[in-house]
Write a protein that holds these residues in place. Structure first.
Motif, PDB file in Angstrom:
ATOM      1  N   ALA A 112      30.841  -0.187 -18.304  1.00 41.55           N
ATOM      2  CA  ALA A 112      30.594  -1.596 -18.584  1.00 41.55           C
ATOM      3  C   ALA A 112      29.488  -1.767 -19.616  1.00 41.55           C
ATOM      4  O   ALA A 112      28.533  -0.991 -19.676  1.00 41.55           O
ATOM      5  CB  ALA A 112      30.217  -2.317 -17.293  1.00 41.55           C
ATOM      6  N   ILE A 113      29.628  -2.794 -20.441  1.00 41.50           N
ATOM      7  CA  ILE A 113      28.566  -3.259 -21.320  1.00 41.50           C
ATOM      8  C   ILE A 113      28.001  -4.523 -20.679  1.00 41.50           C
ATOM      9  O   ILE A 113      28.751  -5.480 -20.428  1.00 41.50           O
ATOM     10  CB  ILE A 113      29.091  -3.548 -22.731  1.00 41.50           C
ATOM     11  CG1 ILE A 113      29.681  -2.281 -23.350  1.00 41.50           C
ATOM     12  CG2 ILE A 113      27.992  -4.113 -23.619  1.00 41.50           C
ATOM     13  CD1 ILE A 113      30.392  -2.530 -24.669  1.00 41.50           C
ATOM     14  N   TRP A 123      32.034  -3.107  -8.109  1.00 44.44           N
ATOM     15  CA  TRP A 123      33.429  -3.071  -8.542  1.00 44.44           C
ATOM     16  C   TRP A 123      34.339  -3.410  -7.367  1.00 44.44           C
ATOM     17  O   TRP A 123      34.077  -3.017  -6.222  1.00 44.44           O
ATOM     18  CB  TRP A 123      33.783  -1.692  -9.092  1.00 44.44           C
ATOM     19  CG  TRP A 123      33.000  -1.303 -10.300  1.00 44.44           C
ATOM     20  CD1 TRP A 123      31.729  -0.803 -10.334  1.00 44.44           C
ATOM     21  CD2 TRP A 123      33.425  -1.388 -11.661  1.00 44.44           C
ATOM     22  NE1 TRP A 123      31.324  -0.571 -11.621  1.00 44.44           N
ATOM     23  CE2 TRP A 123      32.354  -0.914 -12.463  1.00 44.44           C
ATOM     24  CE3 TRP A 123      34.601  -1.794 -12.279  1.00 44.44           C
ATOM     25  CZ2 TRP A 123      32.440  -0.853 -13.850  1.00 44.44           C
ATOM     26  CZ3 TRP A 123      34.678  -1.728 -13.666  1.00 44.44           C
ATOM     27  CH2 TRP A 123      33.618  -1.267 -14.431  1.00 44.44           C
ATOM     28  N   TYR A 124      35.423  -4.146  -7.674  1.00 45.85           N
ATOM     29  CA  TYR A 124      36.362  -4.573  -6.645  1.00 45.85           C
ATOM     30  C   TYR A 124      37.788  -4.368  -7.144  1.00 45.85           C
ATOM     31  O   TYR A 124      38.046  -4.360  -8.350  1.00 45.85           O
ATOM     32  CB  TYR A 124      36.167  -6.056  -6.307  1.00 45.85           C
ATOM     33  CG  TYR A 124      34.765  -6.401  -5.863  1.00 45.85           C
ATOM     34  CD1 TYR A 124      34.399  -6.363  -4.531  1.00 45.85           C
ATOM     35  CD2 TYR A 124      33.795  -6.778  -6.803  1.00 45.85           C
ATOM     36  CE1 TYR A 124      33.110  -6.687  -4.122  1.00 45.85           C
ATOM     37  CE2 TYR A 124      32.506  -7.089  -6.410  1.00 45.85           C
ATOM     38  CZ  TYR A 124      32.171  -7.046  -5.072  1.00 45.85           C
ATOM     39  OH  TYR A 124      30.898  -7.361  -4.684  1.00 45.85           O
ATOM     40  N   LYS A 125      38.687  -4.207  -6.198  1.00 54.59           N
ATOM     41  CA  LYS A 125      40.112  -4.136  -6.501  1.00 54.59           C
ATOM     42  C   LYS A 125      40.778  -5.399  -5.975  1.00 54.59           C
ATOM     43  O   LYS A 125      40.691  -5.704  -4.786  1.00 54.59           O
ATOM     44  CB  LYS A 125      40.743  -2.899  -5.845  1.00 54.59           C
ATOM     45  CG  LYS A 125      42.242  -2.753  -6.119  1.00 54.59           C
ATOM     46  CD  LYS A 125      42.794  -1.522  -5.408  1.00 54.59           C
ATOM     47  CE  LYS A 125      44.297  -1.383  -5.620  1.00 54.59           C
ATOM     48  NZ  LYS A 125      44.848  -0.210  -4.895  1.00 54.59           N
ATOM     49  N   LEU A 126      41.374  -6.165  -6.892  1.00 54.89           N
ATOM     50  CA  LEU A 126      42.034  -7.399  -6.474  1.00 54.89           C
ATOM     51  C   LEU A 126      43.202  -7.107  -5.542  1.00 54.89           C
ATOM     52  O   LEU A 126      43.863  -6.080  -5.679  1.00 54.89           O
ATOM     53  CB  LEU A 126      42.523  -8.157  -7.718  1.00 54.89           C
ATOM     54  CG  LEU A 126      41.428  -8.755  -8.604  1.00 54.89           C
ATOM     55  CD1 LEU A 126      42.058  -9.433  -9.824  1.00 54.89           C
ATOM     56  CD2 LEU A 126      40.573  -9.742  -7.846  1.00 54.89           C
ATOM     57  N   THR A 135      29.740   1.069  -7.380  1.00 59.44           N
ATOM     58  CA  THR A 135      28.552   0.403  -7.896  1.00 59.44           C
ATOM     59  C   THR A 135      28.114   1.093  -9.188  1.00 59.44           C
ATOM     60  O   THR A 135      28.527   2.216  -9.474  1.00 59.44           O
ATOM     61  CB  THR A 135      27.398   0.453  -6.878  1.00 59.44           C
ATOM     62  OG1 THR A 135      27.084   1.828  -6.591  1.00 59.44           O
ATOM     63  CG2 THR A 135      27.766  -0.269  -5.591  1.00 59.44           C
ATOM     64  N   GLY A 136      27.280   0.408  -9.945  1.00 67.18           N
ATOM     65  CA  GLY A 136      26.762   0.983 -11.175  1.00 67.18           C
ATOM     66  C   GLY A 136      27.615   0.644 -12.377  1.00 67.18           C
ATOM     67  O   GLY A 136      28.669   0.013 -12.280  1.00 67.18           O
ATOM     68  N   SER A 137      27.189   1.096 -13.541  1.00 70.22           N
ATOM     69  CA  SER A 137      27.823   0.703 -14.792  1.00 70.22           C
ATOM     70  C   SER A 137      29.149   1.408 -15.067  1.00 70.22           C
ATOM     71  O   SER A 137      29.935   0.940 -15.883  1.00 70.22           O
ATOM     72  CB  SER A 137      26.871   0.966 -15.958  1.00 70.22           C
ATOM     73  OG  SER A 137      26.545   2.344 -16.035  1.00 70.22           O
ATOM     74  N   SER A 138      29.415   2.546 -14.394  1.00 68.92           N
ATOM     75  CA  SER A 138      30.643   3.310 -14.644  1.00 68.92           C
ATOM     76  C   SER A 138      31.540   3.310 -13.420  1.00 68.92           C
ATOM     77  O   SER A 138      31.065   3.293 -12.276  1.00 68.92           O
ATOM     78  CB  SER A 138      30.309   4.747 -15.040  1.00 68.92           C
ATOM     79  OG  SER A 138      29.593   4.770 -16.260  1.00 68.92           O
ATOM     80  N   PHE A 139      32.848   3.345 -13.670  1.00 64.23           N
ATOM     81  CA  PHE A 139      33.838   3.321 -12.595  1.00 64.23           C
ATOM     82  C   PHE A 139      34.996   4.229 -12.972  1.00 64.23           C
ATOM     83  O   PHE A 139      35.560   4.113 -14.068  1.00 64.23           O
ATOM     84  CB  PHE A 139      34.338   1.894 -12.374  1.00 64.23           C
ATOM     85  CG  PHE A 139      35.442   1.766 -11.368  1.00 64.23           C
ATOM     86  CD1 PHE A 139      35.204   1.985 -10.015  1.00 64.23           C
ATOM     87  CD2 PHE A 139      36.725   1.418 -11.767  1.00 64.23           C
ATOM     88  CE1 PHE A 139      36.222   1.860  -9.081  1.00 64.23           C
ATOM     89  CE2 PHE A 139      37.749   1.295 -10.849  1.00 64.23           C
ATOM     90  CZ  PHE A 139      37.494   1.513  -9.493  1.00 64.23           C
TER      91      PHE A 139
END
Length: 204
Positions: A112-113, A123-126, A135-139
């Motif tokens: 993420a930027i 982060w979530y999955k719809l 959590t955090g900037s990378s997934f």
């Protein structure tokens, strides 16, 4: 109009909202004699934000505003005024890039930027926006199952404001190879191809 103004007005408590949100408030006006109601920003009395007891305005610039409601009419008690301090906190921002098309079992990480740098990212999955899957900037995108999925990254800043971005991920099924053989008279071997292709793969 009334012969005398004995109106009073209450704008309510000071409040804080996030940048881009709307300030919605209905002032309490009591008494009689009010003929004109006006909300305006301090220093800009000529520009009415609302001409009724209710106000509904968007605030896109961080900072503090002093909003005033004035009730005018005839008589010695008019105009009656009250103020509310509106604090607009800056909203964070996050961008997780373009939609993705991936092969099953392929490794892919989204970075993420975002700003501010001390924002908390989940982060979530719809369609589930309550259970964090990272959590955090990378997934790391799960690619073990073929299909179409949507993931959301949400950033929360220390001032309780938030932002989110969504990415759509298409995971194409991996191709599978399968052959059956038959032997004729000990000399001829024939193969039957029952392979399946996924994700645009070709079979030869």
């Amino acid at each position: 109009s009334f012969a005398q103004c004995s109106a009073s007005v209450s704008a309510g408590n000071d409040t804080t909202i996030c940048q881009g949100a709307r300030f919605v408030r209905t002032a309490m006006i009591s008494g009689t004699g009010a003929t004109t109601i006006k909300w305006y920003k301090k220093g800009s009395s000529a520009t009415a934000l609302s001409s009724s007891a209710s106000i509904n305005v968007s605030r896109n610039t961080p900072g503090k505003d002093t909003l005033i409601i004035s009730v005018s009419g005839t008589g010695p008690d008019c105009p009656a005024t009250d103020t509310v301090i509106l604090t607009v906190n800056p909203s964070p921002s996050i961008n997780i890039g373009a939609d993705q098309t991936l092969s099953q079992y392929a490794a892919k990480t989204i970075t993420a930027i975002f700003s501010p740098s001390n924002g908390a990212i989940n982060w979530y999955k719809l369609p589930d926006l309550t259970t964090s899957i990272g959590t955090g900037s990378s997934f790391v995108i799960p690619t073990g199952t073929a299909g179409t999925f949507e993931y959301v990254a949400r950033i929360d800043s220390l001032n309780t404001c938030s932002d989110f971005d969504t990415v759509r991920v298409v995971v194409n099924a991996a191709p599978t190879a399968s052959f059956t053989s038959s032997l004729t008279c000990g000399r001829t071997v024939s193969f039957t191809n029952s392979s399946t292709a996924g994700g645009g793969a070709s079979i030869t």
